[in-house]
Write an enzyme that holds these catalytic residues in place. Structure first.
Site, PDB file in Angstrom:
ATOM      1  N   HIS A   1     -29.076 -42.354 -18.555  1.00  0.00           N
ATOM      2  CA  HIS A   1     -27.612 -42.339 -18.666  1.00  0.00           C
ATOM      3  C   HIS A   1     -27.063 -43.242 -17.548  1.00  0.00           C
ATOM      4  O   HIS A   1     -27.711 -43.402 -16.503  1.00  0.00           O
ATOM      5  CB  HIS A   1     -27.169 -40.888 -18.459  1.00  0.00           C
ATOM      6  CG  HIS A   1     -25.715 -40.611 -18.642  1.00  0.00           C
ATOM      7  ND1 HIS A   1     -24.763 -40.928 -17.699  1.00  0.00           N
ATOM      8  CD2 HIS A   1     -25.047 -40.017 -19.662  1.00  0.00           C
ATOM      9  CE1 HIS A   1     -23.571 -40.527 -18.138  1.00  0.00           C
ATOM     10  NE2 HIS A   1     -23.719 -39.971 -19.325  1.00  0.00           N
TER      11      HIS A   1
ATOM     12  N   ASP B   1     -32.756 -36.173 -13.165  1.00  0.00           N
ATOM     13  CA  ASP B   1     -31.456 -35.919 -13.786  1.00  0.00           C
ATOM     14  C   ASP B   1     -31.712 -34.932 -14.921  1.00  0.00           C
ATOM     15  O   ASP B   1     -32.212 -35.300 -15.980  1.00  0.00           O
ATOM     16  CB  ASP B   1     -30.855 -37.227 -14.305  1.00  0.00           C
ATOM     17  CG  ASP B   1     -29.544 -37.003 -15.073  1.00  0.00           C
ATOM     18  OD1 ASP B   1     -29.144 -35.835 -15.253  1.00  0.00           O
ATOM     19  OD2 ASP B   1     -28.936 -38.005 -15.494  1.00  0.00           O
TER      20      ASP B   1
ATOM     21  N   GLN C   1     -29.342 -32.713 -19.268  1.00  0.00           N
ATOM     22  CA  GLN C   1     -29.568 -32.357 -20.673  1.00  0.00           C
ATOM     23  C   GLN C   1     -30.727 -31.369 -20.823  1.00  0.00           C
ATOM     24  O   GLN C   1     -31.132 -31.071 -21.947  1.00  0.00           O
ATOM     25  CB  GLN C   1     -29.858 -33.625 -21.497  1.00  0.00           C
ATOM     26  CG  GLN C   1     -28.711 -34.620 -21.526  1.00  0.00           C
ATOM     27  CD  GLN C   1     -27.540 -34.168 -22.397  1.00  0.00           C
ATOM     28  OE1 GLN C   1     -27.678 -33.300 -23.259  1.00  0.00           O
ATOM     29  NE2 GLN C   1     -26.378 -34.754 -22.173  1.00  0.00           N
TER      30      GLN C   1
ATOM     31  N   LYS D   1     -21.961 -28.493 -19.364  1.00  0.00           N
ATOM     32  CA  LYS D   1     -22.821 -28.586 -20.551  1.00  0.00           C
ATOM     33  C   LYS D   1     -23.588 -27.285 -20.785  1.00  0.00           C
ATOM     34  O   LYS D   1     -24.381 -27.183 -21.717  1.00  0.00           O
ATOM     35  CB  LYS D   1     -23.819 -29.748 -20.401  1.00  0.00           C
ATOM     36  CG  LYS D   1     -23.171 -31.130 -20.346  1.00  0.00           C
ATOM     37  CD  LYS D   1     -24.237 -32.206 -20.302  1.00  0.00           C
ATOM     38  CE  LYS D   1     -23.721 -33.544 -19.795  1.00  0.00           C
ATOM     39  NZ  LYS D   1     -22.755 -34.202 -20.674  1.00  0.00           N
TER      40      LYS D   1
ATOM     41  N   CYS E   1     -22.894 -43.593 -23.031  1.00  0.00           N
ATOM     42  CA  CYS E   1     -23.092 -43.951 -21.622  1.00  0.00           C
ATOM     43  C   CYS E   1     -24.542 -44.334 -21.348  1.00  0.00           C
ATOM     44  O   CYS E   1     -25.102 -43.977 -20.300  1.00  0.00           O
ATOM     45  CB  CYS E   1     -22.661 -42.818 -20.692  1.00  0.00           C
ATOM     46  SG  CYS E   1     -20.933 -42.390 -20.842  1.00  0.00           S
TER      47      CYS E   1
END
Lengths: 157, 422
Positions: free
Chosen positions: B132, B208, B211, B234, B376
């Site tokens: 991302h 990261d 997600q 999220k 993104c």
């Protein structure tokens, strides 16, 4: 509720499937301006050959959705052969049509309801886009890029 | 589908879960809303919304300052949330949990504080082709300022990380920054294996996990990573709060990122002494309500069980991949890995030659929310050879009927755009 038919008029789909003036022009003598819609990733290149204050040729390359591609296609037919001043008038009229608020015309508008100085012809089919505010940027991408291209070629000459 | 006899039933009661989410009761364009954009942000359950209301109605006060009753309650509620995060991600200590405004700020914190203290010209960072922008641009900014080299780990044809030359690419690298799960392809990366490879080459690693944390059990100790970033909104939490986790010894050695109140032990005309962890990195009044709301979201997810969340998403993703391909065949491309054990519930779709923006417009008429665009991740889109995709992402409140409605909507979009003008 605005339905899909308000947005996707037949003439829009026709220009999307059969884009006019698609391709690249040789630079120079033509000038290339590039526009991006950061929202959806659409990219467009407007090739513009201005000579003696007149748009001798204009073409479009890049990728985008049906609204951005058809708007670009119709734009090329609307400004081909026009003087730079006439092209600016069409740009102003189109952007006025794409404005959610009738008086939000930008530029030197005095705030009075302003009738477009020029007829928009087929471009009227894009009027329904204002009912879908997210798509206005799609419809205006080519026009902002043309505007930028005209200003760049004016300052280059 | 008959489950293997030794498997336990972990299917979620999606109807009961859906009833917890007020927003999912509404209609859009005259149709019940079908929310398939949890990869962008999840919806919020009543329990989290009530927590936010209760904070403002009963204990709103600034934290770590007042000695009065409600200030103590606010401080205590916020620090309870920090402990909830620690537990949720398997961190050794709650002082390693730093609240930021989102995952982007968490990664920027590392790039500015650790990066600028440790990297100079000639150093290198390895990232991957599926990142991302949040895990690309902060390193590009650092690279431009310090002359640091950025290397890109490539992908296989089916959207997994290509590890063939990993050791070679890690040679001379100071930091390996990668996603645990792709927001475009759904790809799950082998975090522990990547962390081991980084450490073997003398590099640190940053994960990261934006997600991943909302969708599956997360354990930074098991991952053996050095930094990990994720965001609250999220995972049923409010917007405006994210988390950076880092190893104590690394965070201790790093200079503060933002300066101001809260992050100091002492200030004189001559200078300042930074506060202890984690407050050293939390300058200014924090998003107190949002942090407490994130704690409430964690309580909500823990009650469901993260193993059950993951099992639900694997089953639903399998259903989606199977039924969409059966019905739409070659008209439909779903990017990313086919094996549901190697992917999450993110479905990036290209349908015939319908532009994703047009596709999402048709779906919107049916109340179906999907994301259209580059997500993104423009370098990844370029690699896939597309400008945009339509992305449907699944979560705890989605069920097979949502996938069926998506499938109907795709068929309608195909019909609409294939109709030839007279």
């Amino acid at each position: 509720m605005a339905g899909l038919e308000d947005l996707y008029r037949e003439i829009i789909l026709d220009h999307y499937r059969n884009p006019r003036n698609r391709g690249e022009l040789e630079t120079p003598p033509a000038h290339m301006a590039e526009g991006f819609n950061p929202l959806c990733g659409d990219e467009i290149q407007v090739f513009l050959h201005v000579d003696d204050d007149t748009i001798r040729d204009v073409s479009i390359s890049g990728q985008g959705c049906s609204i951005s591609q058809s708007s670009a296609s119709m734009m090329t037919t609307a400004v081909m052969g026009k003087t730079v001043d006439e092209a600016h008038q069409v740009i102003r009229a189109f952007k006025a049509m794409m404005s959610i608020h009738g008086d939000d015309l930008g530029g030197d508008s005095t705030g009075e309801a302003q009738e477009p100085a020029v007829g928009l012809g087929d471009l009227e089919a894009l009027r329904g886009v204002v009912k879908f505010p997210v798509r206005i940027k799609c419809a205006t991408l080519a026009w902002n890029t043309l505007d930028q291209g005209l200003n760049e070629s004016a300052s280059a000459s | 589908m008959t489950p293997p006899p030794d498997s336990i039933d972990m299917s979620l009661d999606t109807a009961a879960i859906k009833a917890d989410f007020p927003l999912l009761k509404q209609e859009v364009n005259g149709q019940p809303i079908v929310y398939l954009d949890s990869g962008a942000t999840s919806q919020k359950p009543r329990q989290v919304l009530d927590t936010l209301d209760r904070y403002y109605e009963e204990i709103n006060a600034n934290v770590h300052r007042g000695a009065y009753h409600i200030a103590e309650q606010a401080t205590s509620a916020m620090e309870d949330a920090r402990e909830a995060v620690q537990r949720f991600i398997g961190a050794p200590s709650s002082s390693e949990i730093i609240f930021t405004k989102n995952a982007t700020e968490a990664i920027n914190l590392v790039a500015y504080s650790w990066g600028r203290a440790n990297l100079t010209e000639g150093d290198a960072i390895l990232i991957t082709a599926l990142e991302h922008h949040a895990n690309i641009v902060p390193w590009q900014q650092l690279a431009a300022e310090r002359g640091v080299e950025i290397r890109w780990l490539p992908l296989t044809d089916d959207g997994r990380l290509d590890l063939t030359d990993l050791d070679q690419m890690l040679d001379g690298v100071s930091l390996f920054a990668f996603s645990a799960a792709s927001n475009v392809l759904g790809t799950l990366t082998p975090v522990r294996q990547l962390a081991d490879a980084a450490h073997g080459a003398g590099a640190l690693c940053l994960v990261d996990a934006s997600q991943a944390v909302p969708h599956m059990p997360t354990d930074v100790t098991e991952w053996d990573c050095d930094f990990m970033a994720f965001t609250g909104h999220k995972m049923c939490g409010p917007t405006g709060v994210g988390v950076l986790w880092g190893r104590t010894e690394l965070l201790d050695a790093m200079p503060p990122f933002l300066g101001g109140g809260e992050m100091i032990l002492n200030v004189t005309r001559e200078g300042f002494v930074p506060n202890e962890l984690p407050w050293k990195f939390e300058a200014g009044t924090p998003p107190i309500a949002e942090i407490i709301g994130l704690g409430s979201a964690i309580t909500y997810l823990e009650a469901i069980g993260m193993d059950a969340v993951r099992a639900h998403e694997v089953a639903l993703t399998d259903y989606a991949l199977r039924t969409l391909r059966e019905r739409h065949g070659d008209d439909l491309i779903i990017h990313g890995p086919v094996d549901t054990t190697k992917r999450g519930g993110v479905l990036s779709i290209c349908y015939r030659d319908v532009h994703p923006h047009d596709l999402s417009q048709v779906l919107d008429q049916r109340g179906i929310c999907v994301r259209a665009g580059h997500h993104c991740a423009k370098p990844l889109m370029k690699l896939l050879g597309v400008g945009a995709t339509a992305r449907a992402s699944l979560y705890i409140y989605n069920d097979e009927s949502d996938v069926d409605l998506l499938s109907d909507g795709l068929a309608e979009a195909g019909d609409f755009f294939s109709h030839q003008p007279d």
